[in-house]
Motif scaffolding. Structure first.
Motif, PDB file in Angstrom:
ATOM      1  N   UNK A   1      -9.230  -2.967  -4.662  1.00 50.94           N
ATOM      2  CA  UNK A   1      -8.501  -4.186  -4.317  1.00 50.94           C
ATOM      3  C   UNK A   1      -8.931  -5.324  -5.238  1.00 50.94           C
ATOM      4  N   UNK A   2     -10.223  -5.409  -5.513  1.00 49.97           N
ATOM      5  CA  UNK A   2     -10.730  -6.455  -6.392  1.00 49.97           C
ATOM      6  C   UNK A   2     -10.311  -6.208  -7.841  1.00 49.97           C
ATOM      7  N   UNK A   3     -10.347  -4.957  -8.284  1.00 52.43           N
ATOM      8  CA  UNK A   3      -9.888  -4.659  -9.639  1.00 52.43           C
ATOM      9  C   UNK A   3      -8.417  -5.042  -9.807  1.00 52.43           C
ATOM     10  N   UNK A   4      -7.619  -4.764  -8.786  1.00 55.57           N
ATOM     11  CA  UNK A   4      -6.219  -5.148  -8.841  1.00 55.57           C
ATOM     12  C   UNK A   4      -6.056  -6.656  -8.932  1.00 55.57           C
ATOM     13  N   UNK A   5      -6.822  -7.373  -8.133  1.00 51.46           N
ATOM     14  CA  UNK A   5      -6.729  -8.843  -8.161  1.00 51.46           C
ATOM     15  C   UNK A   5      -7.106  -9.396  -9.527  1.00 51.46           C
ATOM     16  N   UNK A   6      -8.217  -8.902 -10.073  1.00 48.40           N
ATOM     17  CA  UNK A   6      -8.673  -9.382 -11.379  1.00 48.40           C
ATOM     18  C   UNK A   6      -7.647  -9.048 -12.456  1.00 48.40           C
ATOM     19  N   UNK A   7      -7.126  -7.827 -12.425  1.00 52.32           N
ATOM     20  CA  UNK A   7      -6.153  -7.422 -13.426  1.00 52.32           C
ATOM     21  C   UNK A   7      -4.896  -8.272 -13.390  1.00 52.32           C
ATOM     22  N   UNK A   8      -4.370  -8.521 -12.199  1.00 51.14           N
ATOM     23  CA  UNK A   8      -3.157  -9.333 -12.060  1.00 51.14           C
ATOM     24  C   UNK A   8      -3.403 -10.745 -12.579  1.00 51.14           C
ATOM     25  N   UNK A   9      -4.555 -11.314 -12.246  1.00 49.36           N
ATOM     26  CA  UNK A   9      -4.872 -12.660 -12.718  1.00 49.36           C
ATOM     27  C   UNK A   9      -4.996 -12.706 -14.237  1.00 49.36           C
TER      28      UNK A   9
ATOM     29  N   UNK B   1      -7.811   6.968  -2.212  1.00 46.95           N
ATOM     30  CA  UNK B   1      -9.141   6.366  -2.224  1.00 46.95           C
ATOM     31  C   UNK B   1      -9.862   6.548  -0.893  1.00 46.95           C
ATOM     32  N   UNK B   2     -11.096   7.009  -0.912  1.00 46.70           N
ATOM     33  CA  UNK B   2     -11.922   6.949   0.301  1.00 46.70           C
ATOM     34  C   UNK B   2     -12.134   5.494   0.717  1.00 46.70           C
ATOM     35  N   UNK B   3     -12.356   5.292   1.994  1.00 49.95           N
ATOM     36  CA  UNK B   3     -12.450   3.935   2.531  1.00 49.95           C
ATOM     37  C   UNK B   3     -13.506   3.097   1.825  1.00 49.95           C
ATOM     38  N   UNK B   4     -14.639   3.703   1.452  1.00 50.42           N
ATOM     39  CA  UNK B   4     -15.728   2.895   0.921  1.00 50.42           C
ATOM     40  C   UNK B   4     -15.464   2.353  -0.480  1.00 50.42           C
ATOM     41  N   UNK B   5     -14.513   2.957  -1.206  1.00 51.17           N
ATOM     42  CA  UNK B   5     -14.233   2.439  -2.550  1.00 51.17           C
ATOM     43  C   UNK B   5     -12.970   1.581  -2.595  1.00 51.17           C
ATOM     44  N   UNK B   6     -12.167   1.597  -1.550  1.00 50.31           N
ATOM     45  CA  UNK B   6     -10.917   0.837  -1.541  1.00 50.31           C
ATOM     46  C   UNK B   6     -11.123  -0.647  -1.832  1.00 50.31           C
ATOM     47  N   UNK B   7     -12.155  -1.307  -1.260  1.00 54.45           N
ATOM     48  CA  UNK B   7     -12.325  -2.736  -1.566  1.00 54.45           C
ATOM     49  C   UNK B   7     -12.567  -3.014  -3.049  1.00 54.45           C
ATOM     50  N   UNK B   8     -13.225  -2.104  -3.726  1.00 56.76           N
ATOM     51  CA  UNK B   8     -13.472  -2.307  -5.159  1.00 56.76           C
ATOM     52  C   UNK B   8     -12.162  -2.250  -5.941  1.00 56.76           C
TER      53      UNK B   8
END
Length: 218
Positions: free
Chosen positions: A122-130, A113-120
Motif C-alpha cells: 500500500x505504501x509502495x503504491x502511494x509513493x509510486x503514484x506521488x 499478498x499475505x496480510x503482513x506484507x499488504x501494508x508495505x
C-alpha cells in the motif's frame, strides 16, 4: 510562425505531463486491485494500457515532426530529444502498472499478498503514484527543486524494496515459494516504476541546465 512553434513545444510537454497523470491513475488502480482483490479494477488497468501506448506514439510523432520541420537548437532541441526519451520512460511506467494488475488478475479470487506484507505494498503504491504526479508537475513547471525532491522521494521506495527481501528471508516466513516469487516480482515492478519517474525528472534538469542526466543536486 514563432508563436506556432512555441505552441507545438508546449503541446509536446503537456502531452508528456498528461501521460504521467495516466500512469499515476493506472498504478493507483493496480495497487487497489492487488490489495482489495478487485478483478474489475485489474481489468480496467489492463484494457486502458493501450491508451498510454497511443499517447507515447503521439508524443514521438510530434517530437520527430519538430525535429524535421523546425530544426530546433539549444534548449528547444534538448526539449524535443528529452521528450522522445521521456515518453519511453512514462510508457514503461504504464507497463509496470499493467504487470501489477495482471498479477492481481492471475491470482483472483485469491489474494496475491499475505496480510503482513499488504501494508508495505500500500505504501509502495502511494509513493509510486506521488512520484508519477510530481514528474508530471516537473514537466509542466520545469521546477528544478521539485525535480530534486523526486530523488529523495525515490529513496523511500528503495527502502521498501529492500525491506521486502528482509521479510522474505526471515526464518518465520510460512507462505511458501509461490507467494515469495510474486512478492519479489511485484516489489521490483514498483521499484522500477519509481526509477522511471526519477529519470523523467532528470531529463527536465537536462533541458533546463544543459547538463546530462545524472544524480540530481539542486
Amino acid at each position: 510562425m514563432r508563436d506556432a512553434y512555441q505552441e507545438q513545444l508546449d503541446e509536446l510537454a503537456d502531452g508528456l505531463a498528461g501521460m504521467c497523470d495516466e500512469v499515476a491513475a493506472a498504478m493507483q488502480k493496480a495497487t487497489r486491485s492487488l490489495l482489495e482483490i478487485d478483478l474489475q479494477l485489474a481489468e480496467e488497468v489492463i484494457s486502458e494500457d493501450v491508451r498510454v501506448d497511443d499517447l507515447r506514439a503521439a508524443a514521438e510523432e510530434k517530437a520527430f515532426a519538430l525535429l524535421a520541420l523546425q530544426a530546433p537548437v539549444a534548449t528547444d532541441l534538448r526539449t524535443v530529444v528529452s521528450a522522445i526519451h521521456g515518453a519511453g520512460d512514462i510508457e514503461r511506467m504504464g507497463d509496470l502498472a499493467l504487470h501489477v494488475a495482471q498479477a492481481a488478475r492471475r491470482r483472483h479470487p485469491h489474494p496475491v499478498l499475505p496480510e503482513e506484507v499488504a501494508p508495505y505494498f500500500a505504501e509502495m503504491g502511494r509513493v509510486g503514484v506521488e512520484l508519477a504526479r510530481k514528474a508530471g508537475q516537473v514537466i509542466r513547471t520545469r521546477d528544478l527543486a521539485q525535480a530534486a525532491q523526486l530523488e529523495s522521494d525515490d529513496d523511500a521506495m528503495d527502502d521498501l524494496h529492500r525491506h521486502m527481501f528482509t521479510v522474505l528471508m526471515d526464518r518465520n516466513w510460512s507462505h511458501g515459494v509461490g507467494p515469495a516469487v510474486d512478492i519479489t516480482l511485484l516489489a521490483r515492478f514498483y521499484e522500477r516504476y519509481a526509477d522511471h519517474a526519477v529519470a523523467v525528472a532528470r531529463r527536465i534538469v537536462y533541458v533546463v541546465t544543459g547538463q546530462m542526466p545524472g544524480p540530481l543536486t539542486v
